[in-house]
Design a protein around this motif. Structure first.
Motif, PDB file in Angstrom:
ATOM      1  N   ARG A  40       0.928  -1.197  -0.042  1.00 22.57           N
ATOM      2  CA  ARG A  40      -0.045  -0.057   0.143  1.00 22.57           C
ATOM      3  C   ARG A  40       0.689   1.163  -0.086  1.00 22.57           C
ATOM      4  O   ARG A  40       1.867   1.192   0.727  1.00 22.57           O
ATOM      5  CB  ARG A  40      -0.761   0.036   1.109  1.00 22.57           C
ATOM      6  CG  ARG A  40      -1.929  -0.858   1.140  1.00 22.57           C
ATOM      7  CD  ARG A  40      -3.112  -0.628   0.169  1.00 22.57           C
ATOM      8  NE  ARG A  40      -4.049  -1.477   0.339  1.00 22.57           N
ATOM      9  CZ  ARG A  40      -4.563  -2.283  -0.890  1.00 22.57           C
ATOM     10  NH1 ARG A  40      -4.010  -2.230  -1.843  1.00 22.57           N
ATOM     11  NH2 ARG A  40      -5.673  -3.074  -0.863  1.00 22.57           N
ATOM     12  N   GLN A  41       0.561   2.204  -0.893  1.00 22.86           N
ATOM     13  CA  GLN A  41       1.348   3.523  -0.675  1.00 22.86           C
ATOM     14  C   GLN A  41       0.731   4.604  -0.041  1.00 22.86           C
ATOM     15  O   GLN A  41      -0.689   4.833  -0.351  1.00 22.86           O
ATOM     16  CB  GLN A  41       1.254   3.932  -2.570  1.00 22.86           C
ATOM     17  CG  GLN A  41       2.108   5.117  -2.769  1.00 22.86           C
ATOM     18  CD  GLN A  41       3.434   5.220  -2.229  1.00 22.86           C
ATOM     19  OE1 GLN A  41       4.173   4.325  -2.713  1.00 22.86           O
ATOM     20  NE2 GLN A  41       3.966   6.084  -1.770  1.00 22.86           N
ATOM     21  N   TRP A  42       1.270   5.171   0.642  1.00 18.78           N
ATOM     22  CA  TRP A  42       0.880   6.340   1.543  1.00 18.78           C
ATOM     23  C   TRP A  42       1.449   7.472   0.863  1.00 18.78           C
ATOM     24  O   TRP A  42       2.346   7.319   0.255  1.00 18.78           O
ATOM     25  CB  TRP A  42       0.954   5.979   2.755  1.00 18.78           C
ATOM     26  CG  TRP A  42      -0.090   5.386   3.665  1.00 18.78           C
ATOM     27  CD1 TRP A  42      -1.263   5.766   4.227  1.00 18.78           C
ATOM     28  CD2 TRP A  42       0.007   3.955   3.745  1.00 18.78           C
ATOM     29  NE1 TRP A  42      -1.943   4.869   4.851  1.00 18.78           N
ATOM     30  CE2 TRP A  42      -1.419   3.577   4.441  1.00 18.78           C
ATOM     31  CE3 TRP A  42       0.682   2.998   3.405  1.00 18.78           C
ATOM     32  CZ2 TRP A  42      -1.685   2.353   4.628  1.00 18.78           C
ATOM     33  CZ3 TRP A  42       0.527   1.820   3.870  1.00 18.78           C
ATOM     34  CH2 TRP A  42      -0.921   1.439   4.692  1.00 18.78           C
ATOM     35  N   SER A  43       1.230   8.796   1.364  1.00 23.42           N
ATOM     36  CA  SER A  43       1.818   9.931   0.771  1.00 23.42           C
ATOM     37  C   SER A  43       3.331  10.026   1.310  1.00 23.42           C
ATOM     38  O   SER A  43       4.291  10.345   0.480  1.00 23.42           O
ATOM     39  CB  SER A  43       1.219  11.281   1.364  1.00 23.42           C
ATOM     40  OG  SER A  43       1.205  11.172   2.747  1.00 23.42           O
ATOM     41  N   ASP A  44       3.580   9.541   2.600  1.00 18.33           N
ATOM     42  CA  ASP A  44       5.148   9.473   2.872  1.00 18.33           C
ATOM     43  C   ASP A  44       5.808   7.973   2.589  1.00 18.33           C
ATOM     44  O   ASP A  44       7.070   7.962   3.136  1.00 18.33           O
ATOM     45  CB  ASP A  44       5.117  10.057   4.226  1.00 18.33           C
ATOM     46  CG  ASP A  44       4.202   9.171   5.168  1.00 18.33           C
ATOM     47  OD1 ASP A  44       3.378   8.477   4.776  1.00 18.33           O
ATOM     48  OD2 ASP A  44       4.598   9.463   6.327  1.00 18.33           O
ATOM     49  N   ARG A  45       5.167   6.956   2.654  1.00 18.65           N
ATOM     50  CA  ARG A  45       5.976   5.588   2.430  1.00 18.65           C
ATOM     51  C   ARG A  45       4.982   4.641   1.912  1.00 18.65           C
ATOM     52  O   ARG A  45       3.795   4.838   1.511  1.00 18.65           O
ATOM     53  CB  ARG A  45       6.154   5.145   3.897  1.00 18.65           C
ATOM     54  CG  ARG A  45       5.042   4.907   4.854  1.00 18.65           C
ATOM     55  CD  ARG A  45       5.045   4.683   6.312  1.00 18.65           C
ATOM     56  NE  ARG A  45       3.836   4.523   7.272  1.00 18.65           N
ATOM     57  CZ  ARG A  45       2.845   5.110   7.187  1.00 18.65           C
ATOM     58  NH1 ARG A  45       2.676   6.378   6.699  1.00 18.65           N
ATOM     59  NH2 ARG A  45       1.939   4.684   7.956  1.00 18.65           N
ATOM     60  N   LYS A  46       5.691   3.512   1.613  1.00 18.68           N
ATOM     61  CA  LYS A  46       4.876   2.075   1.058  1.00 18.68           C
ATOM     62  C   LYS A  46       4.965   1.319   2.332  1.00 18.68           C
ATOM     63  O   LYS A  46       5.896   1.124   3.117  1.00 18.68           O
ATOM     64  CB  LYS A  46       5.830   1.532   0.013  1.00 18.68           C
ATOM     65  CG  LYS A  46       5.472   2.427  -1.414  1.00 18.68           C
ATOM     66  CD  LYS A  46       6.374   1.470  -2.409  1.00 18.68           C
ATOM     67  CE  LYS A  46       5.982   2.371  -3.706  1.00 18.68           C
ATOM     68  NZ  LYS A  46       6.753   1.780  -4.915  1.00 18.68           N
ATOM     69  N   LYS A  47       4.012   0.340   2.368  1.00 17.91           N
ATOM     70  CA  LYS A  47       3.997  -0.527   3.649  1.00 17.91           C
ATOM     71  C   LYS A  47       3.310  -1.575   3.083  1.00 17.91           C
ATOM     72  O   LYS A  47       2.415  -1.775   2.323  1.00 17.91           O
ATOM     73  CB  LYS A  47       3.142  -0.075   4.572  1.00 17.91           C
ATOM     74  CG  LYS A  47       3.073  -0.885   5.953  1.00 17.91           C
ATOM     75  CD  LYS A  47       2.393  -0.219   7.165  1.00 17.91           C
ATOM     76  CE  LYS A  47       2.314  -1.049   8.323  1.00 17.91           C
ATOM     77  NZ  LYS A  47       1.640  -0.483   9.441  1.00 17.91           N
TER      78      LYS A  47
END
Length: 170
Positions: A40-47
């Protein structure tokens, strides 16, 4: 007469798969909630997160006597039925799901009306010696049929990793 255990799928409330699995665990009922590794891509990181592979489904390995207990579990709507009876899922199909998820991430599920095509055997990789009906081949993507669930799983598999067992009649 022994009351042997079989795999069944139960339909859950939306987004209750993990909760139902936890409640079944508390009742010492053997269950399987396949979790898909998804990036999953967030604005500040991938997790990488683990989300249920089958939305609103959990598998239970129970005897006929245990069905009423499972129906009473909070979050369980009912068993997935076929011809008016809870549909039995073959042990081999549960094992294919387990092996598939061990090897691949970002697995996709599609509902499918089953079309019979070529039967192939996997000759390399985590699904070694598994036979399945090819639903579709696009570049290196192969779709594996799970007839009891009426769906297919897809992942990148090299064409060279499968051999023809029975050609289609088309």
């Amino acid at each position: 007469m022994t009351d042997s255990k079989k795999w069944y799928a139960v339909h859950t409330k939306p987004r209750w798969e993990k909760k139902v699995a936890s409640l079944l665990d508390n009742m010492n009922i053997t269950h399987y909630c396949p979790l898909n590794r998804v990036v999953r891509q967030w604005s500040d990181r991938k997790k990488i997160i683990h989300e249920p592979l089958f939305k609103s489904y959990v598998f239970v390995h129970i005897s006929d006597k245990e069905q009423s207990s499972v129906r009473k579990v909070n979050g369980v709507i009912n068993f997935v039925c076929w011809l008016g009876k809870p549909a039995v899922i073959r042990d081999a199909e549960i094992e294919v799901i387990r092996q598939f998820l061990k090897e691949y991430k970002n697995v996709q599920i599609e509902r499918s009306s089953i079309n019979m095509n070529d039967v192939v055997r996997i000759v390399r990789g985590p699904l070694l010696e598994q036979e399945g009906t090819v639903i579709q081949v696009m570049n290196n993507r192969v779709k594996v049929q799970l007839p009891s669930l009426g769906c297919v799983m897809s992942a990148e598999v090299e064409k060279s990793d499968v051999e023809l067992v029975h050609p289609s009649n088309q």
